[in-house]
Design a protein around this motif. Structure first.
Motif, mmCIF file in Angstrom:
data_model
loop_
_atom_site.group_PDB
_atom_site.id
_atom_site.type_symbol
_atom_site.label_atom_id
_atom_site.label_comp_id
_atom_site.label_asym_id
_atom_site.label_seq_id
_atom_site.Cartn_x
_atom_site.Cartn_y
_atom_site.Cartn_z
ATOM 1 N N MET A 111 0.839 -1.197 0.000
ATOM 2 C CA MET A 111 0.000 0.000 0.000
ATOM 3 C C MET A 111 0.874 1.247 0.000
ATOM 4 O O MET A 111 1.829 1.347 0.754
ATOM 5 N N ALA A 112 0.577 2.205 -0.894
ATOM 6 C CA ALA A 112 1.372 3.420 -0.999
ATOM 7 C C ALA A 112 1.237 4.262 0.262
ATOM 8 O O ALA A 112 0.197 4.283 0.913
ATOM 9 N N ALA A 113 2.329 4.940 0.585
ATOM 10 C CA ALA A 113 2.303 5.802 1.767
ATOM 11 C C ALA A 113 1.327 6.947 1.539
ATOM 12 O O ALA A 113 1.245 7.500 0.437
ATOM 13 N N PRO A 114 0.538 7.323 2.550
ATOM 14 C CA PRO A 114 -0.426 8.406 2.374
ATOM 15 C C PRO A 114 0.285 9.740 2.238
ATOM 16 O O PRO A 114 1.420 9.922 2.678
ATOM 17 N N MET A 115 -0.387 10.687 1.596
ATOM 18 C CA MET A 115 0.129 12.051 1.546
ATOM 19 C C MET A 115 0.097 12.630 2.948
ATOM 20 O O MET A 115 -0.783 12.304 3.746
ATOM 21 N N GLU A 116 1.043 13.510 3.246
ATOM 22 C CA GLU A 116 1.142 14.095 4.574
ATOM 23 C C GLU A 116 0.868 15.595 4.499
ATOM 24 O O GLU A 116 1.510 16.308 3.722
ATOM 25 N N LEU A 117 -0.071 16.057 5.305
ATOM 26 C CA LEU A 117 -0.421 17.464 5.346
ATOM 27 C C LEU A 117 0.033 18.064 6.671
ATOM 28 O O LEU A 117 -0.314 17.565 7.739
ATOM 29 N N PHE A 118 0.802 19.133 6.584
ATOM 30 C CA PHE A 118 1.246 19.871 7.763
ATOM 31 C C PHE A 118 0.432 21.159 7.835
ATOM 32 O O PHE A 118 0.379 21.923 6.864
ATOM 33 N N CYS A 119 -0.208 21.389 8.986
ATOM 34 C CA CYS A 119 -1.052 22.580 9.117
ATOM 35 C C CYS A 119 -1.005 23.098 10.548
ATOM 36 O O CYS A 119 -0.557 22.405 11.465
ATOM 37 N N TRP A 120 -1.473 24.332 10.713
ATOM 38 C CA TRP A 120 -1.536 24.906 12.047
ATOM 39 C C TRP A 120 -2.483 24.100 12.935
ATOM 40 O O TRP A 120 -3.485 23.570 12.467
ATOM 41 N N ALA A 121 -2.163 24.049 14.202
ATOM 42 C CA ALA A 121 -2.991 23.330 15.175
ATOM 43 C C ALA A 121 -4.355 23.994 15.331
ATOM 44 O O ALA A 121 -4.600 25.101 14.854
ATOM 45 N N GLY A 122 -5.242 23.276 16.008
ATOM 46 C CA GLY A 122 -6.599 23.760 16.200
ATOM 47 C C GLY A 122 -6.763 24.610 17.437
ATOM 48 O O GLY A 122 -5.956 24.589 18.365
ATOM 49 N N GLY A 123 -7.844 25.353 17.456
ATOM 50 C CA GLY A 123 -8.222 26.191 18.585
ATOM 51 C C GLY A 123 -9.558 26.831 18.273
ATOM 52 O O GLY A 123 -10.060 26.734 17.145
ATOM 53 N N TRP A 124 -10.169 27.471 19.263
ATOM 54 C CA TRP A 124 -11.440 28.176 19.095
ATOM 55 C C TRP A 124 -12.561 27.228 18.658
ATOM 56 O O TRP A 124 -13.560 27.658 18.073
ATOM 57 N N GLY A 125 -12.419 25.918 18.921
ATOM 58 C CA GLY A 125 -13.419 24.960 18.478
ATOM 59 C C GLY A 125 -13.274 24.560 17.023
ATOM 60 O O GLY A 125 -14.194 23.966 16.448
ATOM 61 N N LEU A 126 -12.105 24.847 16.412
ATOM 62 C CA LEU A 126 -11.856 24.520 15.009
ATOM 63 C C LEU A 126 -10.689 23.545 14.893
ATOM 64 O O LEU A 126 -9.789 23.557 15.738
ATOM 65 N N PRO A 127 -10.672 22.730 13.834
ATOM 66 C CA PRO A 127 -9.545 21.802 13.657
ATOM 67 C C PRO A 127 -8.243 22.499 13.304
ATOM 68 O O PRO A 127 -7.161 21.937 13.477
ATOM 69 N N SER A 128 -8.312 23.731 12.804
ATOM 70 C CA SER A 128 -7.135 24.561 12.564
ATOM 71 C C SER A 128 -7.580 26.013 12.604
ATOM 72 O O SER A 128 -8.664 26.352 12.124
ATOM 73 N N VAL A 129 -6.742 26.877 13.180
ATOM 74 C CA VAL A 129 -7.127 28.285 13.302
ATOM 75 C C VAL A 129 -6.775 29.076 12.052
ATOM 76 O O VAL A 129 -7.246 30.202 11.879
ATOM 77 N N ASP A 130 -5.939 28.522 11.188
ATOM 78 C CA ASP A 130 -5.491 29.246 10.002
ATOM 79 C C ASP A 130 -6.457 29.005 8.848
ATOM 80 O O ASP A 130 -6.742 27.849 8.505
ATOM 81 N N PRO A 131 -6.977 30.057 8.203
ATOM 82 C CA PRO A 131 -7.963 29.875 7.138
ATOM 83 C C PRO A 131 -7.462 29.030 5.970
ATOM 84 O O PRO A 131 -8.204 28.198 5.442
ATOM 85 N N ASP A 132 -6.206 29.229 5.544
ATOM 86 C CA ASP A 132 -5.690 28.449 4.423
ATOM 87 C C ASP A 132 -5.573 26.973 4.793
ATOM 88 O O ASP A 132 -5.916 26.095 3.994
ATOM 89 N N CYS A 133 -5.076 26.698 5.993
ATOM 90 C CA CYS A 133 -4.998 25.306 6.452
ATOM 91 C C CYS A 133 -6.384 24.702 6.570
ATOM 92 O O CYS A 133 -6.617 23.542 6.204
ATOM 93 N N LEU A 134 -7.318 25.491 7.075
ATOM 94 C CA LEU A 134 -8.685 25.007 7.257
ATOM 95 C C LEU A 134 -9.344 24.699 5.918
ATOM 96 O O LEU A 134 -10.100 23.722 5.801
ATOM 97 N N ALA A 135 -9.046 25.505 4.894
ATOM 98 C CA ALA A 135 -9.611 25.260 3.566
ATOM 99 C C ALA A 135 -9.135 23.921 3.011
ATOM 100 O O ALA A 135 -9.928 23.129 2.473
#
Length: 321
Positions: free
Chosen positions: A1-25
């Protein structure tokens, strides 16, 4: 099985999975399409392989850092949220994306990063408490400067001539943009019916931080909260696509492997990277202190009092799904 793609993004806060709009998109688009991503939520862009967030590590194309390029790559991998859109709906998507970037995004940058009260009491406070020491001493200020330069580039020379008048006009246009989005959504679940598209990922990533953040100066936020269908829209996407990772702040205790159905990655070089980050950050902080005159070197006798050791603590941990 091929290795999955890895996404690095800002951590979550304020009840959101990420606080950064671009990461959240990007995160939201991936959830919409079911793209198999291994997600690393980090609290410093230095943890990203590109030095920027978001960043996608792929097997064939290396590291991709721009949000739209990441989404384009996912489409090439057959994860296309817009596959069933008609020509008219595709044209509407382009029109609304342009509207969001032109009328809403600049005001969101101003709300979080330029408005003095919001920046000091909310935005900078969150990043300073989340980014590990000693990077938290200067990274929030560097991010603030970068967003200010971005805003000045978008608004042009008029920004410096009559800032107050321009802000008033742009906030008015942003409120009109929100009202137009509310009218276009109506009573639908998503903008094009019962299935989410890329436009939904973008709209959600712009509206959710504004809705969930506890801003002391919430001029635009109050208008959003008056549009009930947009509020319900954001809440629905959170509950449907992020039911188990609603952005709780990271703690100093790492999660056990598999606690959320994921694998915990063991990086043999992780500790070395952490130490290098601390050392580089400390050197940068001391250099800034010397250059700004905060610290100076004077010749003289040293008093009898012994020096206290300096301890460095890192409370940030990677979260993966």
């Amino acid at each position: 099985m091929a290795a999955p793609m890895e996404l690095f993004c800002w951590a979550g806060g304020w009840g959101l999975p990420s606080v950064d709009p671009d990461c959240l998109a990007v995160l939201t688009y991936a959830r919409f399409t079911g793209a198999p991503l291994k997600v690393h939520r980090v609290t410093s862009p230095w943890r990203s392989p590109s030095g920027h967030l978001p960043a996608l590590r792929t097997r064939d194309e290396g590291i991709i850092s721009k949000p739209q390029q990441i989404i384009t790559h996912l489409r090439k991998q057959k994860y296309n949220a817009d596959y069933d859109l008609s020509a008219t709906q595709s044209a509407d998507t382009l029109a609304f994306v342009s509207l969001l970037e032109e009328k809403l995004l600049p005001v969101l940058i101003h709300t979080f990063w330029v408005d003095a009260k919001n920046y000091v009491e909310h935005t900078r406070k969150w990043y300073a408490e989340t980014i590990p020491f000693p990077l938290n001493f200067f990274l929030p200020n560097a991010m603030h400067k970068r967003h200010l330069e971005r805003l000045q580039l978008i608004w042009g020379d008029d920004y410096m001539e009559d800032e107050e008048k321009l802000e008033k006009e742009l906030y008015r246009e942003a409120r009109e943009c929100l009202t137009l989005l509310s009218q276009r959504l109506g009573s639908q679940k998503f903008f094009f019916g019962d299935s989410p598209a890329s436009l939904d990922a973008l709209v959600f990533s712009r509206l959710a931080p504004l809705l969930k953040a506890k801003l002391p100066n919430g001029k635009l936020q109050q208008h959003l909260k008056s549009l009930q269908n947009l509020c319900n829209y954001c809440t629905s996407i959170l509950s449907l696509y992020f039911p188990w990772d609603g952005g709780e702040p990271l703690t100093g205790v790492p999660r056990a492997a598999g606690t959320d159905g994921s694998e915990a990655e063991e990086d043999p070089h992780k500790r070395r990277k952490q130490l290098l980050s601390v050392l580089v950050g400390l050197v940068a902080m001391l250099g800034y202190a010397f250059l700004s005159g905060i610290v100076s070197i004077q010749r003289g006798s040293v008093g009898p009092a012994g020096r206290q050791p300096v301890t460095l603590e890192e409370e940030e941990e990677e979260e993966e799904e």
